[in-house]
Scaffold this active site. Structure first.
Site, PDB file in Angstrom:
ATOM      1  N   THR A   8      44.995  35.840  42.381  1.00  0.00           N
ATOM      2  CA  THR A   8      44.412  36.142  43.689  1.00  0.00           C
ATOM      3  C   THR A   8      45.197  35.417  44.774  1.00  0.00           C
ATOM      4  OG1 THR A   8      42.388  36.099  45.028  1.00  0.00           O
ATOM      5  CG2 THR A   8      42.754  34.212  43.598  1.00  0.00           C
ATOM      6  N   ASN A   9      45.154  35.977  45.982  1.00  0.00           N
ATOM      7  CA  ASN A   9      45.705  35.279  47.144  1.00  0.00           C
ATOM      8  C   ASN A   9      44.579  34.769  48.023  1.00  0.00           C
ATOM      9  OD1 ASN A   9      48.564  35.540  46.784  1.00  0.00           O
ATOM     10  ND2 ASN A   9      48.288  37.749  47.084  1.00  0.00           N
ATOM     11  N   ASN A  10      43.334  34.977  47.559  1.00  0.00           N
ATOM     12  CA  ASN A  10      42.178  34.565  48.345  1.00  0.00           C
ATOM     13  C   ASN A  10      41.900  33.069  48.112  1.00  0.00           C
ATOM     14  OD1 ASN A  10      39.433  33.963  49.004  1.00  0.00           O
ATOM     15  ND2 ASN A  10      38.983  36.159  49.031  1.00  0.00           N
ATOM     16  N   HIS A  12      39.715  31.035  49.292  1.00  0.00           N
ATOM     17  CA  HIS A  12      38.324  30.640  49.109  1.00  0.00           C
ATOM     18  C   HIS A  12      37.904  30.798  47.640  1.00  0.00           C
ATOM     19  CE1 HIS A  12      34.068  30.127  49.783  1.00  0.00           C
ATOM     20  NE2 HIS A  12      33.883  31.245  49.099  1.00  0.00           N
ATOM     21  N   LYS A  13      38.227  31.967  47.059  1.00  0.00           N
ATOM     22  CA  LYS A  13      37.899  32.214  45.645  1.00  0.00           C
ATOM     23  C   LYS A  13      38.585  31.179  44.758  1.00  0.00           C
ATOM     24  CE  LYS A  13      37.627  37.325  45.741  1.00  0.00           C
ATOM     25  NZ  LYS A  13      38.264  38.535  45.185  1.00  0.00           N
ATOM     26  N   ASP A  69      38.039  42.194  40.103  1.00  0.00           N
ATOM     27  CA  ASP A  69      37.977  43.357  40.985  1.00  0.00           C
ATOM     28  C   ASP A  69      36.507  43.648  41.247  1.00  0.00           C
ATOM     29  OD1 ASP A  69      39.405  45.309  42.474  1.00  0.00           O
ATOM     30  OD2 ASP A  69      38.700  46.838  41.098  1.00  0.00           O
ATOM     31  N   GLY A 150      33.087  42.160  54.316  1.00  0.00           N
ATOM     32  CA  GLY A 150      32.899  43.478  53.692  1.00  0.00           C
ATOM     33  C   GLY A 150      31.582  44.125  54.099  1.00  0.00           C
ATOM     34  N   LYS A 172      24.105  32.895  49.102  1.00  0.00           N
ATOM     35  CA  LYS A 172      24.764  34.108  48.590  1.00  0.00           C
ATOM     36  C   LYS A 172      25.595  33.772  47.352  1.00  0.00           C
ATOM     37  CE  LYS A 172      28.320  37.509  49.199  1.00  0.00           C
ATOM     38  NZ  LYS A 172      29.533  37.965  49.851  1.00  0.00           N
ATOM     39  N   ARG A 178      29.856  38.085  42.047  1.00  0.00           N
ATOM     40  CA  ARG A 178      31.038  37.292  41.713  1.00  0.00           C
ATOM     41  C   ARG A 178      30.641  36.002  41.006  1.00  0.00           C
ATOM     42  NH1 ARG A 178      33.770  39.269  45.436  1.00  0.00           N
ATOM     43  NH2 ARG A 178      32.407  38.340  46.970  1.00  0.00           N
TER      44      ARG A 178
HETATM   45  P1  IMP Z   1      37.570  42.472  45.859  1.00  0.00           P
HETATM   46  O1  IMP Z   1      38.015  43.252  44.661  1.00  0.00           O
HETATM   47  O2  IMP Z   1      36.734  41.266  45.529  1.00  0.00           O
HETATM   48  O3  IMP Z   1      38.713  42.147  46.790  1.00  0.00           O
HETATM   49  O4  IMP Z   1      36.578  43.436  46.689  1.00  0.00           O
HETATM   50  C1  IMP Z   1      36.966  44.750  47.124  1.00  0.00           C
HETATM   51  C2  IMP Z   1      36.091  45.184  48.284  1.00  0.00           C
HETATM   52  O5  IMP Z   1      34.716  45.306  47.871  1.00  0.00           O
HETATM   53  C3  IMP Z   1      36.054  44.215  49.453  1.00  0.00           C
HETATM   54  O6  IMP Z   1      37.131  44.437  50.326  1.00  0.00           O
HETATM   55  C4  IMP Z   1      34.704  44.542  50.105  1.00  0.00           C
HETATM   56  O7  IMP Z   1      34.821  45.705  50.907  1.00  0.00           O
HETATM   57  C5  IMP Z   1      33.845  44.883  48.911  1.00  0.00           C
HETATM   58  N1  IMP Z   1      33.133  43.665  48.440  1.00  0.00           N
HETATM   59  C6  IMP Z   1      33.334  43.014  47.255  1.00  0.00           C
HETATM   60  N2  IMP Z   1      32.521  41.934  47.164  1.00  0.00           N
HETATM   61  C7  IMP Z   1      31.796  41.918  48.306  1.00  0.00           C
HETATM   62  C8  IMP Z   1      30.789  41.030  48.794  1.00  0.00           C
HETATM   63  O8  IMP Z   1      30.397  40.017  48.181  1.00  0.00           O
HETATM   64  N3  IMP Z   1      30.265  41.348  50.000  1.00  0.00           N
HETATM   65  C9  IMP Z   1      30.661  42.431  50.725  1.00  0.00           C
HETATM   66  N4  IMP Z   1      31.596  43.259  50.330  1.00  0.00           N
HETATM   67  C10 IMP Z   1      32.176  43.019  49.121  1.00  0.00           C
END
Ligand code: IMP
Length: 194
Positions: A8-10, A12-13, A69, A150, A172, A178
């Site tokens: 991941t590049n996130n 926070h995660k 994902d 999101g 949350k 997650r």
């Molecule tokens: P990712 O795979 O965790 O990057 O999530 C893909 C997309 O799903 C994000 O860009 C959001 O649009 C949506 N998403 C995933 N998790 C959340 C959350 O906890 N809250 C709101 N939107 C989420």
């Protein structure tokens, strides 16, 4: 200490998982292994996309690796936006546009049930393990709250009155899809790395 990559590049995660695993694994992000390329997420399931990312790093860089994902599945839309959650309204991945499109699709629709799902794929010792997390709730008529990201402002988790965007982040993060998947991964790593 054994090294483990979180694909991941996130930041926070990464920090969240790093803090929990600090005594057992040195958790590296993609930038720590100089993986700067964008890993394509071309599968049509969460499992498929998580595996694509974890396998890419495992095969190319030789580290044990996990990737996640996630997305929102809306019952009345047959599971959409699903794997396309980030780019529901287009390639700019704009959250406000995504929310606007979702609310438009649900205009006049009674069944507002939806779930957030996360799948984590772990590639280690030539084996893949999956860990999933899910939280169900309903989609509001209008956005409420300013926290999160999101679709948080239009999702009310079951047994709550507030949207994810109105909850404190700590709250949350205790109940989210997650958090559930990450806790399963951590249980597995703790059990299998003794
Ligand atoms: P990712 O795979 O965790 O990057 O999530 C893909 C997309 O799903 C994000 O860009 C959001 O649009 C949506 N998403 C995933 N998790 C959340 C959350 O906890 N809250 C709101 N939107 C989420």
């Amino acid at each position: 200490m054994k090294e483990l990559v979180f694909a991941t590049n996130n930041k926070h995660k990464l920090e969240e998982v790093r803090a929990i695993l600090k005594n057992r694994f040195k958790v590296l992000g993609l930038s720590d292994i100089s993986c700067n390329e964008e890993i394509a997420e071309t599968a049509d399931t969460f499992e498929g996309n998580a595996l694509l990312k974890a396998e890419y790093v495992y095969k190319k860089y030789g580290f044990p690796c996990f990737a996640d994902d996630s997305g929102l599945e809306v019952a009345a839309l047959n599971g959409a936006p699903g794997v396309k959650s980030a780019r529901y309204a287009g390639e700019t991945k704009n959250s406000l546009d995504n929310i606007q499109k979702l609310l438009q699709e649900l205009q006049g629709v009674q069944n507002r049930s939806a779930c957030f799902r996360t799948v984590i794929a772990l590639m280690m010792d030539d084996q893949v393990h999956y860990f999933d997390g899910k939280i169900c709730g309903t989609i509001t008529e209008k956005p409420r709250g300013s926290g999160g990201f999101g679709y948080d402002s239009v999702f009310v988790p079951e047994a709550y009155l507030s949207t994810f965007a109105q909850l404190r982040p700590e709250e949350k993060n205790k109940i989210s899809h997650r958090a559930i998947a990450i806790n399963k991964l951590i249980c597995h790593l703790n059990k299998n790395s003794e």
